[in-house]
Design a protein around this motif. Sequence first.
Motif, PDB file in Angstrom:
ATOM      1  N   MET A   1       0.830  -1.225  -0.065  1.00 53.05           N
ATOM      2  CA  MET A   1      -0.078   0.037  -0.014  1.00 53.05           C
ATOM      3  C   MET A   1       0.928   1.217  -0.176  1.00 53.05           C
ATOM      4  N   THR A   2       0.555   2.208  -0.790  1.00 51.99           N
ATOM      5  CA  THR A   2       1.429   3.370  -0.825  1.00 51.99           C
ATOM      6  C   THR A   2       0.153   4.472  -0.930  1.00 51.99           C
ATOM      7  N   ASN A   3       0.667   5.692  -0.302  1.00 47.09           N
ATOM      8  CA  ASN A   3      -0.356   6.771  -0.433  1.00 47.09           C
ATOM      9  C   ASN A   3       0.207   7.912  -0.070  1.00 47.09           C
ATOM     10  N   ASP A   4       0.063   9.028  -1.092  1.00 46.39           N
ATOM     11  CA  ASP A   4       0.538  10.486  -0.752  1.00 46.39           C
ATOM     12  C   ASP A   4      -0.344  11.282  -0.445  1.00 46.39           C
ATOM     13  N   LYS A   5      -1.669  11.056  -0.384  1.00 49.47           N
ATOM     14  CA  LYS A   5      -2.654  11.948   0.022  1.00 49.47           C
ATOM     15  C   LYS A   5      -2.573  12.492   1.625  1.00 49.47           C
ATOM     16  N   ILE A   6      -1.978  13.354   1.742  1.00 57.80           N
ATOM     17  CA  ILE A   6      -1.754  14.056   3.202  1.00 57.80           C
ATOM     18  C   ILE A   6      -2.726  14.940   3.276  1.00 57.80           C
ATOM     19  N   ARG A   7      -3.566  15.208   4.394  1.00 58.31           N
ATOM     20  CA  ARG A   7      -4.449  16.357   4.471  1.00 58.31           C
ATOM     21  C   ARG A   7      -4.330  16.885   6.024  1.00 58.31           C
ATOM     22  N   THR A   8      -4.358  18.178   5.999  1.00 57.42           N
ATOM     23  CA  THR A   8      -4.402  18.749   7.316  1.00 57.42           C
ATOM     24  C   THR A   8      -5.782  18.505   7.962  1.00 57.42           C
ATOM     25  N   VAL A   9      -5.733  18.613   9.222  1.00 59.72           N
ATOM     26  CA  VAL A   9      -7.042  18.117  10.126  1.00 59.72           C
ATOM     27  C   VAL A   9      -7.660  19.642  10.282  1.00 59.72           C
ATOM     28  N   THR A  10      -8.695  19.770   9.747  1.00 58.92           N
ATOM     29  CA  THR A  10      -9.508  21.069   9.940  1.00 58.92           C
ATOM     30  C   THR A  10     -10.962  20.977  10.437  1.00 58.92           C
ATOM     31  N   THR A  11     -11.517  19.733  10.377  1.00 60.57           N
ATOM     32  CA  THR A  11     -12.844  19.436  10.760  1.00 60.57           C
ATOM     33  C   THR A  11     -12.881  18.426  11.929  1.00 60.57           C
ATOM     34  N   PRO A  12     -14.118  18.408  12.474  1.00 62.28           N
ATOM     35  CA  PRO A  12     -14.231  17.336  13.454  1.00 62.28           C
ATOM     36  C   PRO A  12     -14.200  15.809  12.956  1.00 62.28           C
ATOM     37  N   ALA A  13     -14.608  15.869  11.709  1.00 64.29           N
ATOM     38  CA  ALA A  13     -14.405  14.524  10.899  1.00 64.29           C
ATOM     39  C   ALA A  13     -13.306  14.134  10.870  1.00 64.29           C
ATOM     40  N   ASP A  14     -12.395  15.127  10.492  1.00 62.69           N
ATOM     41  CA  ASP A  14     -10.842  15.006  10.256  1.00 62.69           C
ATOM     42  C   ASP A  14     -10.300  14.379  11.525  1.00 62.69           C
ATOM     43  N   GLN A  15     -10.773  15.056  12.761  1.00 63.39           N
ATOM     44  CA  GLN A  15     -10.314  14.748  14.172  1.00 63.39           C
ATOM     45  C   GLN A  15     -10.592  13.358  14.347  1.00 63.39           C
ATOM     46  N   GLN A  57       0.150  22.020  13.955  1.00 62.72           N
ATOM     47  CA  GLN A  57      -0.694  21.452  12.609  1.00 62.72           C
ATOM     48  C   GLN A  57      -0.768  19.916  12.718  1.00 62.72           C
ATOM     49  N   GLN A  58      -2.029  19.516  12.526  1.00 61.63           N
ATOM     50  CA  GLN A  58      -2.135  17.992  12.634  1.00 61.63           C
ATOM     51  C   GLN A  58      -2.276  17.623  11.073  1.00 61.63           C
ATOM     52  N   PHE A  59      -1.800  16.294  10.769  1.00 57.62           N
ATOM     53  CA  PHE A  59      -1.858  15.896   9.251  1.00 57.62           C
ATOM     54  C   PHE A  59      -2.220  14.556   9.425  1.00 57.62           C
ATOM     55  N   ILE A  60      -3.081  14.265   8.456  1.00 61.05           N
ATOM     56  CA  ILE A  60      -3.400  12.629   8.439  1.00 61.05           C
ATOM     57  C   ILE A  60      -3.168  12.224   6.913  1.00 61.05           C
ATOM     58  N   ALA A  61      -2.806  10.973   6.918  1.00 64.77           N
ATOM     59  CA  ALA A  61      -2.639  10.197   5.572  1.00 64.77           C
ATOM     60  C   ALA A  61      -3.864   9.339   5.186  1.00 64.77           C
ATOM     61  N   LEU A  62      -4.588   9.730   4.136  1.00 61.13           N
ATOM     62  CA  LEU A  62      -5.638   9.101   3.824  1.00 61.13           C
ATOM     63  C   LEU A  62      -5.463   7.627   2.916  1.00 61.13           C
ATOM     64  N   ASP A  63      -6.329   6.874   3.151  1.00 59.45           N
ATOM     65  CA  ASP A  63      -6.109   5.380   2.426  1.00 59.45           C
ATOM     66  C   ASP A  63      -6.591   5.741   1.169  1.00 59.45           C
ATOM     67  N   SER A  64      -5.770   5.355   0.036  1.00 54.74           N
ATOM     68  CA  SER A  64      -6.234   5.451  -1.294  1.00 54.74           C
ATOM     69  C   SER A  64      -7.380   4.731  -1.872  1.00 54.74           C
ATOM     70  N   SER A  65      -7.277   3.326  -1.330  1.00 56.24           N
ATOM     71  CA  SER A  65      -8.436   2.604  -1.721  1.00 56.24           C
ATOM     72  C   SER A  65      -9.809   2.796  -0.907  1.00 56.24           C
ATOM     73  N   HIS A  66      -9.727   3.335   0.400  1.00 54.60           N
ATOM     74  CA  HIS A  66     -10.844   3.683   1.314  1.00 54.60           C
ATOM     75  C   HIS A  66     -10.635   5.257   1.860  1.00 54.60           C
ATOM     76  N   PRO A  67     -10.918   6.119   0.938  1.00 51.48           N
ATOM     77  CA  PRO A  67     -10.592   7.661   1.283  1.00 51.48           C
ATOM     78  C   PRO A  67     -11.275   7.952   2.746  1.00 51.48           C
ATOM     79  N   SER A  68     -12.395   7.190   3.258  1.00 59.12           N
ATOM     80  CA  SER A  68     -12.468   7.586   4.385  1.00 59.12           C
ATOM     81  C   SER A  68     -11.955   6.935   5.585  1.00 59.12           C
TER      82      SER A  68
END
Length: 377
Positions: A1-15, A57-68
């Motif tokens: 598995m590889t994934n470069d989709k890094i997102r800043t945490v900005t919403t309660p859902a991200d948290q 600043q918080q960051f999360i890496a999202l699963d490319s096959s399951h973006p949720s």
Amino acid sequence: MTNDKIRTVTTPADQDLFLDVPARVYGNDPNWIPPLRSDVAKQFAPDNPFFGYGKLQQFIALDSSHPSQAVGRIVAAVNQRLIEREGKTVGLFGFFECVPDCAIAQSLLNAACQWLREQGMTVARGPIDLSTHNNCLFLVDGFDTPPMVMMPYNPPYYPEFLEKDGWQKAKDTYAYDFPLDKPLSDKFKKAYQIACKSGITFRPIRTKGEGFEQDCISLYHLFNRAFANNWSSAPRTEAEFLEEAKSLQSLVDPDVFPIAEDKGEMIGFFMGLPDYNIPLKHVKGKLNWLGILKFIWHRRQIDQGRVIAIASLPEYRRKMVPLALIYLGMQGGIKKGKPYKRAELGWVWEDNFPSRKLIEASGGTIYKTYRIYEKTL
């Protein structure tokens, strides 16, 4: 598995995704103790005193096959107190968790480092969750047993990920194993007798009401004096210290928390705590009504403890106060009716030779090694 989709945490859902990552990483690890989810979330609440002297600043890496779903996380932080103390622009990373995929780990580390560069930092250091008074360090040796209370734990591949990404060891620290079935050397009892003859008095910490608060205030000031030169550490406010103390109030065993005084002034302490990770393992990170019942039920299984700190003002070391405190703390742990079979002493920095010499003379042996890393930005 590889994934470069890094997102800043900005919403309660991200948290929520951020807080979910450890369960995915450690789901099948028998040694992992889930932290209380509410305790982690509290670190990012606007009323955290950290925001009075730092930013993050918080960051999360999202699963490319399951973006949720998130497969990794990291926090980049600037602690202004630490910068002022060290006199250099050092930024921190912490709260790092990642599935076993080096590319994802590097993407998270790169995102944190880029944010730190944008804040003017020239060095990155970690893992440190905002401050060394919080969770910090990567375990690099000793993965065969669960961590004791308030100690870190991580998969063996975390240090490998950092080293592949060009991070260097900044400093190691040790945890010592101390079986309680071996008697202390006679010199510890003699040290206690010498301290008493010189006018030092000893008593257990008070755990209730105004007495507890007064002892905590004295502990705060003594902490700041005794550990003023600790590496990578910046002083806490009294309010921060008292808040943490109150969260531990119901967990304290006074028999393993002796205090030394001279004419009524606190001049030393031995801070032992029962290993509450044993019941916390069954709570699974949630202290709701069911979690509280499980905690109460399983706390009966506690048979070990952790010595968090042994402190004495320098001018009282010749009066044998540190050795006397070790004697009293260990005697308290083995007195009739106590469940403790072993203790952990730590952590202790590798270059803290006076403390290491004292612990090793007490019978302690290194059984876990932890590390802080650095990287030039």
